[in-house]
Design an enzyme around this catalytic site. Sequence first.
Site, PDB file in Angstrom:
ATOM      1  N   ARG A  13       0.845  -1.213   0.000  1.00  0.00           N
ATOM      2  CA  ARG A  13       0.000   0.000   0.000  1.00  0.00           C
ATOM      3  C   ARG A  13       0.874   1.255   0.000  1.00  0.00           C
ATOM      4  NH1 ARG A  13      -0.394   4.637   2.643  1.00  0.00           N
ATOM      5  NH2 ARG A  13       0.033   3.556   4.596  1.00  0.00           N
ATOM      6  N   ASP A  14       1.597   1.511   1.074  1.00  0.00           N
ATOM      7  CA  ASP A  14       2.347   2.771   1.185  1.00  0.00           C
ATOM      8  C   ASP A  14       3.472   2.810   0.148  1.00  0.00           C
ATOM      9  OD1 ASP A  14       2.957   5.252   2.162  1.00  0.00           O
ATOM     10  OD2 ASP A  14       3.448   4.608   4.186  1.00  0.00           O
ATOM     11  N   HIS A 205       5.325   4.476  12.646  1.00  0.00           N
ATOM     12  CA  HIS A 205       5.355   4.412  11.163  1.00  0.00           C
ATOM     13  C   HIS A 205       6.304   5.519  10.699  1.00  0.00           C
ATOM     14  CE1 HIS A 205       3.236   4.031   7.132  1.00  0.00           C
ATOM     15  NE2 HIS A 205       3.672   5.274   7.024  1.00  0.00           N
ATOM     16  N   HIS A 207       8.941   7.184   7.974  1.00  0.00           N
ATOM     17  CA  HIS A 207       9.570   7.281   6.650  1.00  0.00           C
ATOM     18  C   HIS A 207      11.054   7.601   6.888  1.00  0.00           C
ATOM     19  CE1 HIS A 207       5.987   7.184   3.879  1.00  0.00           C
ATOM     20  NE2 HIS A 207       5.425   7.126   5.074  1.00  0.00           N
ATOM     21  N   CYS A 238       4.448   9.427   0.158  1.00  0.00           N
ATOM     22  CA  CYS A 238       3.025   9.758   0.077  1.00  0.00           C
ATOM     23  C   CYS A 238       2.838  10.730  -1.074  1.00  0.00           C
ATOM     24  CB  CYS A 238       2.541  10.385   1.386  1.00  0.00           C
ATOM     25  SG  CYS A 238       0.843  10.968   1.290  1.00  0.00           S
ATOM     26  N   ASN A 247       9.546   4.636   2.697  1.00  0.00           N
ATOM     27  CA  ASN A 247       9.355   4.209   4.080  1.00  0.00           C
ATOM     28  C   ASN A 247      10.642   3.537   4.531  1.00  0.00           C
ATOM     29  OD1 ASN A 247       6.568   4.219   2.886  1.00  0.00           O
ATOM     30  ND2 ASN A 247       6.081   3.724   5.007  1.00  0.00           N
TER      31      ASN A 247
END
Length: 287
Positions: A13-14, A205, A207, A238, A247
Amino acid sequence: MADSVTIVEVGPRDGLQNEKAGIATADKLALIGRLADAGLSRIETTAFVSPRWVPEMADHEAVMRGVDRRPGVTYSALVPNEKGAEAALAAGAQALAVFTAASESFCRTNTNCSIAESIERFRPVMALASRAGVPVRGYVSCALDCPYEGEIAPEAVAAVTAELLALGCNEIALSDTLGRGTPERTAAMVEAALQRAPATMLAGHFHDTSGRAIANVAAAWELGLRVFDGSVGGLGGCPYAPGAAGNLATERLVAHFEAKGIATGIDRACLEATAEWITGRRAASTG
Ligand code: HMG
Ligand code: MG
């Protein structure tokens, strides 16, 4: 019992939401299968967001329905609203994740609404999830810095954390969207969040734009966090956070914990091979 850590894989996803060249649905499914083979037990599989906003996730339904489900693995979906939650659950998502921010400007750019409006949008998501018996994670973006507002006050993060908990989220992912954080500022932010939530309900979370994500993980670990996100191969960023690089690579996260003697349950060699493979697929798509 020896200490252990839970690593949440957000690469499909990310990581892939930022792949402008496009990754084939079949490759996404193969990636998710390989991640499960490597021992990842929580995989954020796709995002049921507007395809006009994030075209890279337009195949969300095919991905969620097509996943070769392994026992013991939870396949989750990121959703911004009720429409996304309905579609994700119908496609078989076993957990949901909603996302808002500690910065008004970022929330507006990312989801076209204020923080308060985003919380209102999540109410029907929570109701659907509760009926389906699935847990909901809540992301707080810009927990350290915002691309538009600069440094974010720890208290702003704590306030949004409290709102997401009151909604019924079972885990709050404190997110350094830009990856500019330092261990000192991470610690101050986590300490503020801990005033509102136990460490067992918080996740990190990070990055890795500035190369400090591992140091930030270590700072959060010291304060009791035991759930951290990684994106295989360091894929990602993002689309609504200019300047945000990838990330934190899951394989680096695993190596970090292995070096500390902390069990991850993940086969690092298998994960590294997967990172190499998906990086090759990206190169094939780009060129
Ligand atoms: P909007 O334009 O204000 O929404 O977007 P709307 O309700 O007016 O709907 C516009 C169109 O989108 C309509 O279609 C809706 O049906 C459709 P039309 O009638 O025009 O053809 N729509 C949807 N389609 C599919 N799935 C949905 C959905 N909802 C509406 N769920 C919206 C508001 C929230 C939908 C939009 O802003 C959006 O999708 N944003 C997503 C942005 C995004 O995905 N960003 C990246 C993920 S967040 C992130 O990366 C941060 C994180 O990693 C943590 C960190 O690092 O900080 C989590
Ligand atoms: Mg992110």
